[in-house]
Design a protein around this motif. Sequence first.
Motif, PDB file in Angstrom:
ATOM      1  N   ARG A 292       0.843  -1.194   0.000  1.00 21.82           N
ATOM      2  CA  ARG A 292       0.000   0.000   0.000  1.00 21.82           C
ATOM      3  C   ARG A 292       0.879   1.244   0.000  1.00 21.82           C
ATOM      4  O   ARG A 292       1.865   1.341   0.739  1.00 21.82           O
ATOM      5  CB  ARG A 292      -0.916   0.015   1.226  1.00 21.82           C
ATOM      6  CG  ARG A 292      -1.884   1.223   1.230  1.00 21.82           C
ATOM      7  CD  ARG A 292      -2.874   1.145   2.374  1.00 21.82           C
ATOM      8  NE  ARG A 292      -2.207   1.167   3.664  1.00 21.82           N
ATOM      9  CZ  ARG A 292      -2.834   1.015   4.826  1.00 21.82           C
ATOM     10  NH1 ARG A 292      -4.147   0.761   4.841  1.00 21.82           N
ATOM     11  NH2 ARG A 292      -2.176   1.064   5.964  1.00 21.82           N
ATOM     12  N   CYS A 293       0.493   2.208  -0.818  1.00 24.48           N
ATOM     13  CA  CYS A 293       1.226   3.480  -0.911  1.00 24.48           C
ATOM     14  C   CYS A 293       0.932   4.309   0.324  1.00 24.48           C
ATOM     15  O   CYS A 293      -0.229   4.555   0.669  1.00 24.48           O
ATOM     16  CB  CYS A 293       0.827   4.229  -2.180  1.00 24.48           C
ATOM     17  SG  CYS A 293       1.607   5.873  -2.330  1.00 24.48           S
ATOM     18  N   ALA A 294       1.984   4.766   0.989  1.00 24.84           N
ATOM     19  CA  ALA A 294       1.808   5.578   2.190  1.00 24.84           C
ATOM     20  C   ALA A 294       1.359   6.993   1.851  1.00 24.84           C
ATOM     21  O   ALA A 294       0.908   7.726   2.724  1.00 24.84           O
ATOM     22  CB  ALA A 294       3.127   5.629   2.979  1.00 24.84           C
TER      23      ALA A 294
ATOM     24  N   HIS B 228      -3.099   3.869  -2.142  1.00 28.18           N
ATOM     25  CA  HIS B 228      -3.416   2.895  -3.194  1.00 28.18           C
ATOM     26  C   HIS B 228      -2.765   1.554  -2.858  1.00 28.18           C
ATOM     27  O   HIS B 228      -1.626   1.501  -2.383  1.00 28.18           O
ATOM     28  CB  HIS B 228      -2.917   3.398  -4.548  1.00 28.18           C
ATOM     29  CG  HIS B 228      -3.111   2.406  -5.650  1.00 28.18           C
ATOM     30  ND1 HIS B 228      -4.357   2.049  -6.127  1.00 28.18           N
ATOM     31  CD2 HIS B 228      -2.208   1.691  -6.372  1.00 28.18           C
ATOM     32  CE1 HIS B 228      -4.224   1.154  -7.086  1.00 28.18           C
ATOM     33  NE2 HIS B 228      -2.911   0.926  -7.259  1.00 28.18           N
ATOM     34  N   THR B 229      -3.494   0.466  -3.103  1.00 26.34           N
ATOM     35  CA  THR B 229      -3.014  -0.871  -2.782  1.00 26.34           C
ATOM     36  C   THR B 229      -2.906  -1.693  -4.061  1.00 26.34           C
ATOM     37  O   THR B 229      -3.801  -1.650  -4.918  1.00 26.34           O
ATOM     38  CB  THR B 229      -3.972  -1.562  -1.795  1.00 26.34           C
ATOM     39  OG1 THR B 229      -4.082  -0.773  -0.608  1.00 26.34           O
ATOM     40  CG2 THR B 229      -3.468  -2.960  -1.426  1.00 26.34           C
ATOM     41  N   TRP B 230      -1.809  -2.434  -4.188  1.00 26.17           N
ATOM     42  CA  TRP B 230      -1.641  -3.303  -5.349  1.00 26.17           C
ATOM     43  C   TRP B 230      -0.747  -4.489  -4.959  1.00 26.17           C
ATOM     44  O   TRP B 230      -0.052  -4.460  -3.943  1.00 26.17           O
ATOM     45  CB  TRP B 230      -1.061  -2.550  -6.534  1.00 26.17           C
ATOM     46  CG  TRP B 230       0.404  -2.209  -6.416  1.00 26.17           C
ATOM     47  CD1 TRP B 230       1.457  -2.893  -6.927  1.00 26.17           C
ATOM     48  CD2 TRP B 230       0.957  -1.079  -5.735  1.00 26.17           C
ATOM     49  NE1 TRP B 230       2.627  -2.298  -6.623  1.00 26.17           N
ATOM     50  CE2 TRP B 230       2.357  -1.141  -5.901  1.00 26.17           C
ATOM     51  CE3 TRP B 230       0.419  -0.007  -5.016  1.00 26.17           C
ATOM     52  CZ2 TRP B 230       3.220  -0.204  -5.350  1.00 26.17           C
ATOM     53  CZ3 TRP B 230       1.277   0.934  -4.483  1.00 26.17           C
ATOM     54  CH2 TRP B 230       2.660   0.844  -4.648  1.00 26.17           C
ATOM     55  N   HIS B 231      -0.798  -5.523  -5.795  1.00 29.58           N
ATOM     56  CA  HIS B 231       0.007  -6.707  -5.547  1.00 29.58           C
ATOM     57  C   HIS B 231       1.338  -6.556  -6.264  1.00 29.58           C
ATOM     58  O   HIS B 231       1.387  -6.354  -7.480  1.00 29.58           O
ATOM     59  CB  HIS B 231      -0.712  -7.981  -6.037  1.00 29.58           C
ATOM     60  CG  HIS B 231       0.032  -9.235  -5.693  1.00 29.58           C
ATOM     61  ND1 HIS B 231       0.977  -9.780  -6.529  1.00 29.58           N
ATOM     62  CD2 HIS B 231      -0.026 -10.039  -4.594  1.00 29.58           C
ATOM     63  CE1 HIS B 231       1.471 -10.872  -5.977  1.00 29.58           C
ATOM     64  NE2 HIS B 231       0.874 -11.065  -4.792  1.00 29.58           N
ATOM     65  N   GLN B 232       2.405  -6.637  -5.505  1.00 30.30           N
ATOM     66  CA  GLN B 232       3.730  -6.440  -6.065  1.00 30.30           C
ATOM     67  C   GLN B 232       4.510  -7.748  -6.005  1.00 30.30           C
ATOM     68  O   GLN B 232       4.644  -8.371  -4.951  1.00 30.30           O
ATOM     69  CB  GLN B 232       4.494  -5.360  -5.281  1.00 30.30           C
ATOM     70  CG  GLN B 232       5.884  -5.106  -5.785  1.00 30.30           C
ATOM     71  CD  GLN B 232       5.880  -4.533  -7.202  1.00 30.30           C
ATOM     72  OE1 GLN B 232       5.131  -3.596  -7.476  1.00 30.30           O
ATOM     73  NE2 GLN B 232       6.672  -5.105  -8.093  1.00 30.30           N
TER      74      GLN B 232
ATOM     75  N   ARG C  30       2.610  -4.670   8.364  1.00 23.47           N
ATOM     76  CA  ARG C  30       1.502  -4.236   9.203  1.00 23.47           C
ATOM     77  C   ARG C  30       0.458  -5.335   9.248  1.00 23.47           C
ATOM     78  O   ARG C  30       0.402  -6.179   8.352  1.00 23.47           O
ATOM     79  CB  ARG C  30       0.887  -2.933   8.655  1.00 23.47           C
ATOM     80  CG  ARG C  30       1.733  -1.706   8.887  1.00 23.47           C
ATOM     81  CD  ARG C  30       0.960  -0.464   8.533  1.00 23.47           C
ATOM     82  NE  ARG C  30       1.677   0.742   8.868  1.00 23.47           N
ATOM     83  CZ  ARG C  30       1.196   1.963   8.707  1.00 23.47           C
ATOM     84  NH1 ARG C  30      -0.031   2.108   8.204  1.00 23.47           N
ATOM     85  NH2 ARG C  30       1.893   3.021   9.037  1.00 23.47           N
ATOM     86  N   PRO C  31      -0.436  -5.341  10.260  1.00 20.41           N
ATOM     87  CA  PRO C  31      -1.508  -6.350  10.300  1.00 20.41           C
ATOM     88  C   PRO C  31      -2.332  -6.309   9.023  1.00 20.41           C
ATOM     89  O   PRO C  31      -2.612  -5.240   8.493  1.00 20.41           O
ATOM     90  CB  PRO C  31      -2.336  -5.931  11.523  1.00 20.41           C
ATOM     91  CG  PRO C  31      -1.375  -5.169  12.381  1.00 20.41           C
ATOM     92  CD  PRO C  31      -0.449  -4.466  11.434  1.00 20.41           C
ATOM     93  N   GLY C  32      -2.693  -7.444   8.539  1.00 18.06           N
ATOM     94  CA  GLY C  32      -3.473  -7.543   7.307  1.00 18.06           C
ATOM     95  C   GLY C  32      -2.638  -7.999   6.143  1.00 18.06           C
ATOM     96  O   GLY C  32      -3.150  -8.160   5.042  1.00 18.06           O
ATOM     97  N   GLY C  33      -1.318  -8.187   6.360  1.00 18.47           N
ATOM     98  CA  GLY C  33      -0.466  -8.710   5.307  1.00 18.47           C
ATOM     99  C   GLY C  33       0.023  -7.678   4.326  1.00 18.47           C
ATOM    100  O   GLY C  33       0.538  -8.018   3.273  1.00 18.47           O
ATOM    101  N   ARG C  34      -0.192  -6.412   4.601  1.00 24.43           N
ATOM    102  CA  ARG C  34       0.252  -5.357   3.683  1.00 24.43           C
ATOM    103  C   ARG C  34       1.608  -4.820   4.146  1.00 24.43           C
ATOM    104  O   ARG C  34       1.865  -4.686   5.338  1.00 24.43           O
ATOM    105  CB  ARG C  34      -0.754  -4.219   3.612  1.00 24.43           C
ATOM    106  CG  ARG C  34      -2.106  -4.614   3.032  1.00 24.43           C
ATOM    107  CD  ARG C  34      -2.960  -3.375   2.853  1.00 24.43           C
ATOM    108  NE  ARG C  34      -4.259  -3.706   2.289  1.00 24.43           N
ATOM    109  CZ  ARG C  34      -5.334  -4.027   3.012  1.00 24.43           C
ATOM    110  NH1 ARG C  34      -5.245  -4.056   4.329  1.00 24.43           N
ATOM    111  NH2 ARG C  34      -6.473  -4.314   2.431  1.00 24.43           N
ATOM    112  N   VAL C  35       2.432  -4.495   3.205  1.00 20.68           N
ATOM    113  CA  VAL C  35       3.736  -3.909   3.504  1.00 20.68           C
ATOM    114  C   VAL C  35       3.612  -2.396   3.432  1.00 20.68           C
ATOM    115  O   VAL C  35       3.162  -1.839   2.417  1.00 20.68           O
ATOM    116  CB  VAL C  35       4.802  -4.400   2.493  1.00 20.68           C
ATOM    117  CG1 VAL C  35       6.131  -3.726   2.771  1.00 20.68           C
ATOM    118  CG2 VAL C  35       4.942  -5.905   2.578  1.00 20.68           C
TER     119      VAL C  35
END
Length: 218
Positions: free
Chosen positions: A27-29, A33-37, A59-64
Amino acid sequence: MILTCPVCSTRYLVDPRALGTAGRLVRCASCSHTWHQTPPEDAPRRIDLTTPEPPPSMRPGGRVQLPALPPPERRSSAVPWVLAVIVLLGVAAGGLWWARDQVVGYWPGAAPYYDMAGVPVAARPGDLQLKVTTSRDTENGLPTLVIEGEVLNVSRVAHEVPKLRVILQDNEKHELQSWSFGISDEALLPGGRVPFRTSIAQPSEAATGVIVLLDTGS
């Protein structure tokens, strides 16, 4: 590796190992915006035999959470132009200073502007006039020819006072003796006058005439 947000183009520096082998949701700080990288193709692959500790950036939820890179430094393109203009103006001013006599020669109307700037220019024909008298005297027991007079500025601008050149001639107007001498290093103001005096001991007996000229070097 460097990631770029496809929405706001913010760049991030990310450790490829944080993406795992199959990629991860990021996710863009800046714009959220969230995308699979996916990891780069040349990234080293590894097999985890044990469950790794989640990286600090997870972070919780599996997002970097991506750490933003500082924006690239933008150098003002106006600085070189400003410097170039300053240099050109300096060159132009220096040229107008050193070539002031030529400038006034082509454009006589420039003389008053040089005068207002306190920059005297070489006199043109007729700007300076000479009054000369001669006499004979005895100095240190020797017969001496004395030439004296004054230089008058009859123009409307200040002028540098050039050296004077004295020429002794015979009846045939042949030059017998000559010499030059300076009068003043200060500019001669409009309507001003400056005296001069020079002499020569034991002048040529054949000398019958004296000429005093402004020694302009031409």
